[in-house]
Design a protein around this motif. Sequence first.
Motif, PDB file in Angstrom:
ATOM      1  N   ASN A 147       3.234  22.157  43.277  1.00 35.16           N
ATOM      2  CA  ASN A 147       4.247  21.390  43.564  1.00 35.16           C
ATOM      3  C   ASN A 147       4.139  20.807  43.419  1.00 35.16           C
ATOM      4  O   ASN A 147       5.409  19.887  42.966  1.00 35.16           O
ATOM      5  N   ARG A 152       7.924  18.902  42.346  1.00 34.91           N
ATOM      6  CA  ARG A 152       8.685  19.961  43.301  1.00 34.91           C
ATOM      7  C   ARG A 152       9.232  19.472  44.087  1.00 34.91           C
ATOM      8  O   ARG A 152       9.604  20.053  45.095  1.00 34.91           O
ATOM      9  N   THR A 154       9.649  17.580  47.644  1.00 33.67           N
ATOM     10  CA  THR A 154      10.581  17.118  48.243  1.00 33.67           C
ATOM     11  C   THR A 154      10.649  16.988  50.007  1.00 33.67           C
ATOM     12  O   THR A 154       9.778  17.667  50.450  1.00 33.67           O
ATOM     13  N   HIS A 156      13.448  16.314  51.624  1.00 29.52           N
ATOM     14  CA  HIS A 156      14.810  16.371  51.568  1.00 29.52           C
ATOM     15  C   HIS A 156      15.824  15.518  52.532  1.00 29.52           C
ATOM     16  O   HIS A 156      15.973  15.618  53.887  1.00 29.52           O
ATOM     17  N   GLU A 157      15.804  13.910  51.742  1.00 22.54           N
ATOM     18  CA  GLU A 157      16.154  12.739  52.036  1.00 22.54           C
ATOM     19  C   GLU A 157      16.302  12.566  53.335  1.00 22.54           C
ATOM     20  O   GLU A 157      16.658  12.641  54.385  1.00 22.54           O
ATOM     21  N   ASN A 186       8.891  22.060  51.621  1.00 22.26           N
ATOM     22  CA  ASN A 186       9.514  21.121  50.725  1.00 22.26           C
ATOM     23  C   ASN A 186       9.260  20.837  49.656  1.00 22.26           C
ATOM     24  O   ASN A 186       9.212  20.158  48.944  1.00 22.26           O
ATOM     25  N   ILE A 187      10.158  21.679  49.340  1.00 22.42           N
ATOM     26  CA  ILE A 187      11.045  21.871  47.720  1.00 22.42           C
ATOM     27  C   ILE A 187      12.201  22.374  48.009  1.00 22.42           C
ATOM     28  O   ILE A 187      12.715  22.914  49.304  1.00 22.42           O
ATOM     29  N   ALA A 188      13.124  21.860  47.518  1.00 20.56           N
ATOM     30  CA  ALA A 188      14.954  22.187  46.639  1.00 20.56           C
ATOM     31  C   ALA A 188      15.232  23.041  47.814  1.00 20.56           C
ATOM     32  O   ALA A 188      16.359  23.362  48.510  1.00 20.56           O
ATOM     33  N   THR A 189      14.517  24.482  47.049  1.00 25.60           N
ATOM     34  CA  THR A 189      14.848  25.584  47.760  1.00 25.60           C
ATOM     35  C   THR A 189      13.988  26.727  48.340  1.00 25.60           C
ATOM     36  O   THR A 189      13.502  28.034  47.885  1.00 25.60           O
ATOM     37  N   ARG A 264      12.564  11.664  45.741  1.00 23.64           N
ATOM     38  CA  ARG A 264      12.481  12.706  46.578  1.00 23.64           C
ATOM     39  C   ARG A 264      11.488  12.952  46.534  1.00 23.64           C
ATOM     40  O   ARG A 264      10.739  14.302  47.912  1.00 23.64           O
ATOM     41  N   ASN A 265      10.701  12.327  46.486  1.00 26.07           N
ATOM     42  CA  ASN A 265       9.229  12.299  47.515  1.00 26.07           C
ATOM     43  C   ASN A 265       8.640  10.874  47.487  1.00 26.07           C
ATOM     44  O   ASN A 265       8.063   9.925  47.302  1.00 26.07           O
TER      45      ASN A 265
END
Length: 292
Positions: A147, A152, A154, A156-157, A186-189, A264-265
């Motif tokens: 990932n 991929r 993240t 999450h802000e 730790n990914i968007a979805t 994102r990272n």
Amino acid sequence: MEVGSGLGHDERRTRPADVLVPNWDLGKPAAFDLTVASPLNQSILNEACVTAGSSARVSEERKHVSNDVKCSELGWSCIPLAVETYGCWGAEARLHLSRLASRLAARLNCSKSHATSTLYGGEEIKGAPLIYIPELVANVVHLLEENERTRRLTWHEGFIPASEVWIKIGGDKGGGAFKMNFQIVNIATPNSVHNICVFCCFAAGDSVTNLHAALDRFKDQVEHLNGMKWSLELQNLPLLQAELEEAQQAQANGNICGLGGAERNPLAANLLKQAVDKKKQTFQGTCKFESV
């Protein structure tokens, strides 16, 4: 054999047992006396709320008080079998049912677990198909690295601390099989079906016995994951560096737009700020796990 012979009419009213088992312990008969107790009884409620099996323990003590002398006169051992209305058996009952299961297993030429299951509820124990990934830790690390390689990951802000990676572990019974899986948060979805990684599956129900049989093998690995340090290799360092420099230039010009991949990272962004000239940089962060 139910106790009765050898006792007078009045004695049978207060018989010291429900079942007499000859030659139970060193040739001595055992008087098994079954009793059912409720942990909701006001006299034991407070203790039962704190200690499981309290009601069964009190019932065992009462049976000894009322039956020990009479059993001793008859040359029997007094063994109360106390069970609570919610299914918890007393300590003496568990001990002697375990001994009974051993004898039953020897008589039926079966495993003790099979005999124990038969005693407690008649549940049949038999083989079932099981498939699992032996190296859970290695697979978690592999997917984290994959990932990161595909950019991929993240945080999450900022919802996930920049030094942590969150993994969710859960299970589901459906379609005649139980499936245990993990998900990288730790990914968007993170709840996407494409992020569900099944690491154990067996074609049986999700009873406590089955869960222990299938999942105990992962106990040490999950404990290891819970406190391990993961080293991240920034495979996309050149691209992230270019994005960071572009974002820094935009901020310098008063444009506070997003930071792209660096946003994102945040771990990567922080490392790039510290070592923009290095071709590879690593960090160590605590892996945080949530069991569901």
